[in-house]
Design a protein around this motif. Structure first.
Motif, PDB file in Angstrom:
ATOM      1  N   PRO A 139     -36.805 114.449  49.289  1.00  0.00           N
ATOM      2  CA  PRO A 139     -36.170 113.535  50.261  1.00  0.00           C
ATOM      3  C   PRO A 139     -37.183 112.598  50.907  1.00  0.00           C
ATOM      4  N   LEU A 140     -36.712 111.403  51.259  1.00  0.00           N
ATOM      5  CA  LEU A 140     -37.606 110.384  51.812  1.00  0.00           C
ATOM      6  C   LEU A 140     -38.254 110.842  53.108  1.00  0.00           C
ATOM      7  N   HIS A 141     -37.499 111.525  53.963  1.00  0.00           N
ATOM      8  CA  HIS A 141     -38.081 111.932  55.248  1.00  0.00           C
ATOM      9  C   HIS A 141     -39.197 112.964  55.048  1.00  0.00           C
ATOM     10  N   VAL A 142     -39.108 113.767  53.977  1.00  0.00           N
ATOM     11  CA  VAL A 142     -40.181 114.721  53.678  1.00  0.00           C
ATOM     12  C   VAL A 142     -41.435 113.979  53.235  1.00  0.00           C
ATOM     13  N   LEU A 143     -41.269 112.955  52.396  1.00  0.00           N
ATOM     14  CA  LEU A 143     -42.410 112.160  51.944  1.00  0.00           C
ATOM     15  C   LEU A 143     -43.110 111.479  53.118  1.00  0.00           C
ATOM     16  N   VAL A 144     -42.314 110.940  54.053  1.00  0.00           N
ATOM     17  CA  VAL A 144     -42.889 110.262  55.214  1.00  0.00           C
ATOM     18  C   VAL A 144     -43.622 111.257  56.103  1.00  0.00           C
ATOM     19  N   LEU A 145     -43.042 112.439  56.301  1.00  0.00           N
ATOM     20  CA  LEU A 145     -43.698 113.463  57.115  1.00  0.00           C
ATOM     21  C   LEU A 145     -45.021 113.906  56.487  1.00  0.00           C
ATOM     22  N   ILE A 146     -45.027 114.053  55.158  1.00  0.00           N
ATOM     23  CA  ILE A 146     -46.264 114.433  54.468  1.00  0.00           C
ATOM     24  C   ILE A 146     -47.325 113.348  54.636  1.00  0.00           C
ATOM     25  N   ALA A 147     -46.921 112.077  54.537  1.00  0.00           N
ATOM     26  CA  ALA A 147     -47.860 110.965  54.733  1.00  0.00           C
ATOM     27  C   ALA A 147     -48.419 110.977  56.155  1.00  0.00           C
ATOM     28  N   ASN A 148     -47.581 111.312  57.130  1.00  0.00           N
ATOM     29  CA  ASN A 148     -48.050 111.391  58.516  1.00  0.00           C
ATOM     30  C   ASN A 148     -49.059 112.522  58.695  1.00  0.00           C
ATOM     31  N   VAL A 149     -48.778 113.663  58.069  1.00  0.00           N
ATOM     32  CA  VAL A 149     -49.709 114.794  58.159  1.00  0.00           C
ATOM     33  C   VAL A 149     -51.056 114.416  57.571  1.00  0.00           C
ATOM     34  N   TYR A 150     -51.025 113.741  56.412  1.00  0.00           N
ATOM     35  CA  TYR A 150     -52.273 113.309  55.764  1.00  0.00           C
ATOM     36  C   TYR A 150     -53.077 112.379  56.670  1.00  0.00           C
ATOM     37  N   LEU A 151     -52.376 111.512  57.404  1.00  0.00           N
ATOM     38  CA  LEU A 151     -53.057 110.530  58.245  1.00  0.00           C
ATOM     39  C   LEU A 151     -53.542 111.132  59.561  1.00  0.00           C
ATOM     40  N   LEU A 152     -52.804 112.103  60.106  1.00  0.00           N
ATOM     41  CA  LEU A 152     -53.089 112.605  61.440  1.00  0.00           C
ATOM     42  C   LEU A 152     -53.884 113.905  61.450  1.00  0.00           C
ATOM     43  N   ALA A 153     -53.931 114.615  60.320  1.00  0.00           N
ATOM     44  CA  ALA A 153     -54.636 115.899  60.301  1.00  0.00           C
ATOM     45  C   ALA A 153     -56.138 115.755  60.553  1.00  0.00           C
ATOM     46  N   PRO A 154     -56.839 114.824  59.870  1.00  0.00           N
ATOM     47  CA  PRO A 154     -58.293 114.742  60.107  1.00  0.00           C
ATOM     48  C   PRO A 154     -58.696 114.450  61.556  1.00  0.00           C
ATOM     49  N   PRO A 155     -58.107 113.440  62.243  1.00  0.00           N
ATOM     50  CA  PRO A 155     -58.511 113.222  63.643  1.00  0.00           C
ATOM     51  C   PRO A 155     -58.226 114.409  64.545  1.00  0.00           C
ATOM     52  N   LEU A 156     -57.207 115.199  64.199  1.00  0.00           N
ATOM     53  CA  LEU A 156     -56.885 116.382  64.993  1.00  0.00           C
ATOM     54  C   LEU A 156     -57.850 117.525  64.715  1.00  0.00           C
ATOM     55  N   LEU A 157     -58.135 117.788  63.447  1.00  0.00           N
ATOM     56  CA  LEU A 157     -58.860 118.996  63.057  1.00  0.00           C
ATOM     57  C   LEU A 157     -60.375 118.864  63.137  1.00  0.00           C
ATOM     58  N   HIS A 158     -60.911 117.666  62.879  1.00  0.00           N
ATOM     59  CA  HIS A 158     -62.364 117.528  62.838  1.00  0.00           C
ATOM     60  C   HIS A 158     -63.049 117.968  64.138  1.00  0.00           C
ATOM     61  N   PRO A 159     -62.622 117.499  65.320  1.00  0.00           N
ATOM     62  CA  PRO A 159     -63.311 117.956  66.536  1.00  0.00           C
ATOM     63  C   PRO A 159     -63.096 119.441  66.823  1.00  0.00           C
ATOM     64  N   ILE A 160     -61.929 119.967  66.433  1.00  0.00           N
ATOM     65  CA  ILE A 160     -61.678 121.400  66.632  1.00  0.00           C
ATOM     66  C   ILE A 160     -62.610 122.219  65.756  1.00  0.00           C
ATOM     67  N   ILE A 161     -62.747 121.811  64.487  1.00  0.00           N
ATOM     68  CA  ILE A 161     -63.606 122.543  63.553  1.00  0.00           C
ATOM     69  C   ILE A 161     -65.045 122.558  64.051  1.00  0.00           C
ATOM     70  N   TYR A 162     -65.569 121.391  64.421  1.00  0.00           N
ATOM     71  CA  TYR A 162     -66.966 121.335  64.850  1.00  0.00           C
ATOM     72  C   TYR A 162     -67.160 121.941  66.231  1.00  0.00           C
ATOM     73  N   GLY A 163     -66.151 121.848  67.088  1.00  0.00           N
ATOM     74  CA  GLY A 163     -66.264 122.456  68.408  1.00  0.00           C
ATOM     75  C   GLY A 163     -66.272 123.967  68.357  1.00  0.00           C
ATOM     76  N   VAL A 164     -65.535 124.540  67.400  1.00  0.00           N
ATOM     77  CA  VAL A 164     -65.423 125.991  67.299  1.00  0.00           C
ATOM     78  C   VAL A 164     -66.536 126.584  66.446  1.00  0.00           C
ATOM     79  N   ARG A 165     -66.874 125.920  65.334  1.00  0.00           N
ATOM     80  CA  ARG A 165     -67.754 126.527  64.339  1.00  0.00           C
ATOM     81  C   ARG A 165     -69.224 126.131  64.483  1.00  0.00           C
ATOM     82  N   THR A 166     -69.524 125.078  65.230  1.00  0.00           N
ATOM     83  CA  THR A 166     -70.920 124.665  65.389  1.00  0.00           C
ATOM     84  C   THR A 166     -71.472 125.222  66.692  1.00  0.00           C
ATOM     85  N   LYS A 167     -72.449 126.110  66.569  1.00  0.00           N
ATOM     86  CA  LYS A 167     -72.942 126.849  67.723  1.00  0.00           C
ATOM     87  C   LYS A 167     -73.495 125.933  68.802  1.00  0.00           C
TER      88      LYS A 167
END
Length: 330
Positions: free
Chosen positions: A272-300
């Motif tokens: 379905p089209l709405h699933v494709l759009v949601l997947i595209a949004n996840v692809y675009l928004l996941a890195p800005p969300l996860l990168h600071p969390i990953i480095y904030g948690v895992r980098t001593k």
């Protein structure tokens, strides 16, 4: 303009973003996680920049590259999420033609920039593990600046044809974009005539930019793993490999959503089209969300500086034999 606007449009002054087609009734509820993602991305990336700026001990190549990544993620999320939220909250779906092209350029440019900075980080990891004695002499501040400039120029030039190609096509079908942002092929699909050039250029960029980045990262980590497995003990393997864990998590958070999104758009014809759009949004928004969390948690170093600034307790734990790895910071 209404949703039924399908009259001849040679040069539309505005496009209308349909956001997530089929889920219009749930826009208010969808806006909650989107707004949360934006708030965390802004707060997390600014925190990373603040910590690195305030701490003199964090003036090393890996932290400079991390600053570049944080700035890129801030611009990428700001180029897309405010408009999405205005659609969800105020039904403000119109976007000026020039603004649409500008958004398209920023999305492609800074997505490629994310990829380029991950390659630079892979180079830093390779030098730190495979050639540690020359790491500081090769990756000097001037070299890091030149690498950053090369990434900016490569991505800026590679993304430039996207808006120019879109501008040259005539539009005679509709001005309704079935997406929540000005995605390149979603806009091109509204044009008349032969638009294969846009599709071919998109594939060229995918293989020549993103594909080469993935290849370089893969080769770097093959050499890194060979160096790690040559160490005498399993404990040394784990400690050395731990210095790469944050970077590997960022690589997965960036390339896996992109790979999955590309597969579903090319082969998921029954999705379905709405699933494709949601997947595209996840692809675009996941890195800005996860990168600071990953480095904030895992980098001593960053984690300890956060505790120092927000709890006013600067306690640092260094275990025998790990000082070099902790100073390296990954």
């Amino acid at each position: 303009m209404s949703d039924s606007n399908t009259t001849d449009i040679t040069n539309p002054s505005t496009f209308i973003l349909r956001s997530i087609p089929g889920l219009e009734a749930a826009h208010v509820w969808i806006s909650i996680p989107f707004c949360t993602i934006y708030a965390i991305a802004i707060l997390g990336n600014f925190t990373i920049l603040f910590i690195i700026k305030m701490e003199q001990s964090l003036r090393a190549p890996m932290y400079y590259f991390l600053c570049m990544l944080a700035v890129t993620d801030l611009i990428l999320s700001t180029a897309t999420l405010p408009k999405m939220l205005s659609i969800f909250w105020f039904n403000s779906r119109e976007i000026n033609f020039s603004a649409c092209l500008t958004q398209m350029y920023f999305i492609h440019c800074f997505t490629m920039m994310d990829s380029g900075i991950l390659v630079a980080m892979a180079l830093d990891r390779y030098m730190a593990i495979c050639d540690p004695l020359r790491h500081s002499t090769i990756l000097t501040n001037s070299v890091v600046a030149k690498i950053g400039l090369a990434v900016v120029l490569r991505c800026g030039i590679s993304a430039l044809p996207y808006p120019f190609l879109v501008r040259r096509w005539p539009y005679c079908r509709t001005n309704l974009i079935p997406h929540s942002f000005c995605e390149h092929m979603a806009v091109v699909s509204l044009a008349c005539g032969d638009t294969h050039l846009s599709g071919y250029y998109g594939l060229f960029v995918l293989f020549s930019v993103i594909g080469l980045d993935v290849l370089f990262i893969t080769v770097s980590y093959i050499k890194i793993l060979r160096a790690i497995f040559s160490l005498p003990t399993k404990d040394a393997w784990l400690k050395t490999f731990g210095t790469c864990s944050s970077h590997l998590c960022c690589i997965l958070s960036f390339y896996l959503p992109e790979f999955f999104s590309s597969l579903t758009h090319r082969f998921g014809h029954k999705v379905p089209l709405h699933v494709l759009v949601l997947i595209a949004n996840v692809y675009l928004l996941a890195p800005p969300l996860l990168h600071p969390i990953i480095y904030g948690v895992r980098t001593k170093q960053i984690r300890d500086r956060l505790l120092k600034h927000f709890t006013r307790k600067g306690t640092y734990f260094f275990y025998p034999g790990t000082q070099a790895l902790c100073r390296d910071g990954w």
